[in-house]
Scaffold this motif. Structure first.
Motif: not given
Length: 567
Positions: A287-292, A307-312, A357-360
């Motif tokens: 999910f996006p950071q805010g939703a998760a 943290t993986s290659a693309f997500a926390h 990982i990307d907040p955007n």
């Protein structure tokens, strides 16, 4: 005047036949069942043959729906931002950093066509690069045969750092773009009368205790695997801002998360564009950071983990309980803590929902934990436009297929036959055990002059007399029993001799025996002759005078009351 009507008639017939042929040729294809494997790293894969050789090279390829390219690869990690895999990728034979997975060798294939281009292949986990070839491929079916798709473009990686299981050699892309290089476009080009290419996906939940990952229903979905209506969603082509995630998205209409009675909460998001892609390549939901974070902030004990290659990922108490519900149009499905709380080998529990990982990043990824609870249908038209259908999984069918029925019938017949055979054998054994030995009724006319073992061929004729130390030929009892004894039979005798002599013996009631006649055919017994008149020097068997080296010939049992033969 008659030419024009005939011309019109033939024209109409031709149009009618063409329409009939087009309608007949456009009948839906049969469903092909493609088995899906699942390994301990929760990678879903299929088997693909490479080459038209009699013995093709075979590889296990991971499934991905994010791209249309099939990729044979050994990946090495790079800091990349682009995902859009452009080709089927396989590990090359010259790749020294591919972890020892089975590798493809184009020079060993008679159907491989080397292309001058090279290709970089990128996923969320890394990328690979290598040269391009065109190759004839075959997707292995459950019946052992292969569904062929020739001239498939393949990227052969010459360097990588593998992040899949050791036996996974690449990736089979089943997405929408780039459509021209996809297996779907390959099949539609060879079947221009077919309006769409479709397949159904029925995956089993991720597990470390089975290698059965489910099935793909290739070319035609199987309606027995889902129930209710199928909610269709149009695939949207990725734009420049989110092409690093996937080549397509669909719009999710709503998602909601609810807590347990001990830790109640209710979070819902809808009314905005929720771009989502579904891919079994990933064993997580992102999910996006805010939703998760809005979900985990309401779960006591939840905290950032790794943290993986693309997500926390987030660490959770193993007894955490909550539910995630997603809605696409009129279709909704839910996951509870049995899917959302994952216990690792070290005993630590983490959440299946992760954050980018990307907040955007504002998109949603629904990976294998979500895909495994429903039935997905992917369809692509001749123009390359794609759609995705979602439906509820049907419970295991209780309906028996003809093959299963035949197996049950044959098995039942075999069991019944074995039971019958066993019963017959038991009855036979019981009868043999319970049946008394048959005793031949003694006949008053049957005479056994002496036992069969009274003479041993190793003894000389002088030792014969000692064989009669007991009955019935004991010296005290005499040759015959007393005639006054009612159990003593009348005796008739037969004189035995060997050929070559001229001696004869005569006794009352008998005939003269001559060695020129058969010994069995030349005795006569008078029914009135008395056994008391017989006076022989020794009990039978009689030895022939002058022939001591020859064994005595035993008497043949005689029958009482036989009339003398005519001389």
């Amino acid at each position: 005047m008659s030419t024009l009507p005939l011309f019109l008639l033939f024209s109409l017939l031709g149009i009618s036949n063409a329409r009939f042929a087009a309608k007949r040729s456009a009948s839906p294809p049969h469903t092909l069942v493609i088995p899906v494997g699942l390994d301990e790293n929760q990678v879903y894969s299929v088997m693909v043959n490479m080459s038209s050789n009699p013995s093709p090279q075979s590889f296990s390829l991971a499934l991905t729906t994010s791209t249309a390219f099939a990729i044979f690869f050994r990946l090495f990690r790079l800091n990349v931002t682009c995902f859009g895999c452009r080709i089927s990728t396989v590990a090359g034979a010259s790749c020294d950093s591919c972890g020892g997975v089975p590798s493809y060798n184009p020079s060993a294939s008679s159907s491989a066509q080397q292309l001058p281009q090279s290709q970089d292949v990128v996923t969320l986990n890394g990328n690979a690069s290598g040269s391009l070839v065109r190759e004839n491929c075959g997707l292995l079916q459950s019946n052992g045969s292969a569904w062929s798709y020739p001239n498939q473009t393949v990227a052969v990686a010459n360097q990588s750092a593998s992040f899949f299981s050791p036996n996974v050699s690449g990736m089979l892309g089943m997405g929408m773009a780039p459509f021209a290089d996809s297996p779907a476009a390959n099949w539609l080009a060879r079947n221009p009368d077919q309006p769409t290419f479709s397949y159904g996906m029925a995956l089993n939940p991720p597990s470390n205790f089975t290698t059965d990952g489910g099935v793909l229903h290739w070319l035609q979905p199987d309606q027995s695997f889902y129930e209710g209506e199928v909610q269709q969603k149009t695939m949207l082509t990725a734009n420049a801002s989110n092409s690093n995630l996937s080549s397509w998205f669909v719009e999710m209409d709503e998602w909601s998360a609810t807590g347990s009675s001990s830790s109640p909460f209710n979070i819902t998001q809808s009314g905005v564009q929720l771009l989502t892609f579904l891919d079994p390549l990933y064993a997580s939901i992102v999910f996006p950071q805010g939703a998760a974070r809005s979900i985990y902030e309401d779960i006591p004990g939840a905290s950032k983990h790794a943290t993986s290659a693309f997500a926390h990922s987030w660490k959770l108490p193993c007894d955490a309980a909550f539910t995630l519900t997603v809605t696409f149009g009129s279709f909704s499905t839910s996951l509870d803590q049995s899917s959302l709380v994952v216990k690792q080998a070290d005993g630590l529990c983490v959440g299946a929902i992760q954050e980018w990982i990307d907040p955007n990043a504002t998109e949603y990824l629904l990976g294998s934990p979500f895909i495994a609870v429903l039935y997905l249908i992917f369809s692509y038209s001749q123009s390359g436009q794609g759609s995705m259908g979602l439906a509820a999984r049907a419970p295991p069918s209780s309906k028996l297929t003809p093959a299963v029925i035949a197996g049950v019938v044959l098995g039942s017949v075999a069991v019944v036959a074995l039971l019958v055979i066993a019963g017959v054998l038991v009855c036979f054994v019981c009868q043999r055990r319970s049946k008394k030995p048959r005793v031949r009724k003694h006949s008053k006319t049957d005479i056994t002059p002496f036992p069969s073992n009274i003479y041993d061929s190793s003894h000389s004729c002088n030792s014969v007399q000692t064989a009669y130390s007991g009955r019935p030929y004991s010296p005290r009892a005499g040759l015959l029993d007393d005639a006054s004894n009612p159990t003593s039979p009348d005796w008739g005798t037969m004189l035995l001799t060997a050929g070559g002599g001229t001696e004869t013996n005569t006794f009352p009631g008998g005939t003269t025996f001559n060695d020129s006649h058969d010994s069995h055919a030349n005795y006569h017994t008078d029914m009135h002759s008395s056994a008391e008149l017989i006076n022989l020097d020794s009990p039978p068997p009689y030895a022939i005078p002058g022939q001591r080296s020859m064994p005595p010939v035993p008497l043949v049992p005689l029958r009482k009351n036989r009339r003398p033969l005519d001389s």
